[in-house]
Design an enzyme around this catalytic site. Structure first.
Site, PDB file in Angstrom:
ATOM      1  N   LYS A  87       0.860  -1.194   0.000  1.00 38.60           N
ATOM      2  CA  LYS A  87       0.000   0.000   0.000  1.00 38.60           C
ATOM      3  C   LYS A  87       0.897   1.246   0.000  1.00 38.60           C
ATOM      4  O   LYS A  87       1.730   1.425   0.889  1.00 38.60           O
ATOM      5  CB  LYS A  87      -0.885  -0.043   1.248  1.00 38.60           C
ATOM      6  CG  LYS A  87      -2.134   0.782   1.179  1.00 38.60           C
ATOM      7  CD  LYS A  87      -3.005   0.442   2.387  1.00 38.60           C
ATOM      8  CE  LYS A  87      -4.214   1.328   2.473  1.00 38.60           C
ATOM      9  NZ  LYS A  87      -4.915   1.132   3.755  1.00 38.60           N
TER      10      LYS A  87
HETATM   11  C1  E4P Z   1      -8.071   2.600   3.786  1.00 38.95           C
HETATM   12  O1  E4P Z   1      -7.525   1.614   3.363  1.00 38.95           O
HETATM   13  C2  E4P Z   1      -7.982   3.061   5.178  1.00 38.95           C
HETATM   14  O2  E4P Z   1      -7.395   2.020   5.943  1.00 38.95           O
HETATM   15  C3  E4P Z   1      -9.285   3.352   5.841  1.00 38.95           C
HETATM   16  O3  E4P Z   1     -10.389   2.895   5.095  1.00 38.95           O
HETATM   17  C4  E4P Z   1      -9.397   4.724   6.369  1.00 38.95           C
HETATM   18  O4  E4P Z   1     -10.620   4.829   7.061  1.00 38.95           O
HETATM   19  P1  E4P Z   1     -10.914   5.971   8.131  1.00 38.95           P
HETATM   20  O5  E4P Z   1     -11.188   7.227   7.403  1.00 38.95           O
HETATM   21  O6  E4P Z   1     -12.108   5.473   8.870  1.00 38.95           O
HETATM   22  O7  E4P Z   1      -9.680   6.078   9.000  1.00 38.95           O
END
Ligand code: E4P
Length: 217
Positions: A87
């Site tokens: 990622k």
């Molecule tokens: C994406 O991969 C992130 O891990 C995540 O969905 C972020 O979510 P949040 O805005 O609830 O922190």
């Protein structure tokens, strides 16, 4: 439509896997910190454990932000397990890193996507997934779902193979609306996934069936 769980919590990952509907897991540095994971060895071991619990693609986020550091870190993460997806944040060096991993055949997820232009660049760089953050856009009064629709249109126009991984999901309605507009994947907290199965008429209907079933024996 694929269902990923957005957590580093092993119990929740096990629960989702046991349901039989899980296609993968996404994590990020904040979710790892929430579980008290710290230090390179502990992080690597945690990803290994997640890969052993859950089937499918497991996104592991790099902690660095320069090209050289991200490719070194990403190579190490990818070596943990064949299901690891590296990622990478949507920054200039991130685009270069996406291209590096794409050329090497290592799967990537480009995170922190907040505009259609960012999603277009990530697809051009060969990202396997882009993660538009729905909830965080909604939080600042911008329609997150509209972004998913824009990316869908652009990717369909040019047959990009990059999958739209709708992230920052806050509710079951986000999941349903993502399904309506054609997101390829949602990554969600377990609570929103479990909310999909609830309906008061199901509960009252089942209570009646259970009561009537007793009369049949
Ligand atoms: C994406 O991969 C992130 O891990 C995540 O969905 C972020 O979510 P949040 O805005 O609830 O922190």
């Amino acid at each position: 439509m694929k269902f990923f769980i957005d957590t580093a919590n092993l119990d929740q990952i096990r629960e989702a896997q046991d349901l039989g509907i899980l296609d993968g897991v996404t994590t990020n540095p904040s979710l790892m910190a929430k579980e008290g994971i710290s230090g390179t060895q502990a992080i690597m071991q945690h990803y290994k454990t997640i890969c052993e619990i859950a089937d499918g693609d497991i996104s592991a986020e790099v902690l660095s932000t320069t090209y050289e550091e991200m490719i070194k870190e990403g190579d190490e993460l990818a070596a943990i397990h064949p299901n690891i997806v590296v990622k990478i944040p949507m920054i200039k060096d991130g685009i270069k890193a996406l291209k590096y991993f794409s050329d090497k055949g290592i799967k990537t997820n480009c995170t922190l996507i907040f505009s259609a232009g960012q999603a277009l660049l990530a697809a051009k760089a060969g990202a396997n997934y882009v993660s538009p953050f729905l909830g965080r856009l909604d939080d600042i009064s911008v329609d997150g779902m509209n972004l998913i629709e824009e990316i869908r249109l652009i990717y369909d126009n040019y047959y990009f193979g990059t999958e739209i991984l709708a992230a920052s999901i806050r509710s079951p309605m986000h999941i349903i609306n993502c399904a309506k507009v054609g997101a390829d994947v949602i990554t969600s907290p377990l609570s929103s996934i479990l909310s999909l199965l609830k309906h008061p008429l199901t509960d009252s209907g089942l209570a009646q069936f259970v009561a009537d079933a007793k009369k049949l024996s």
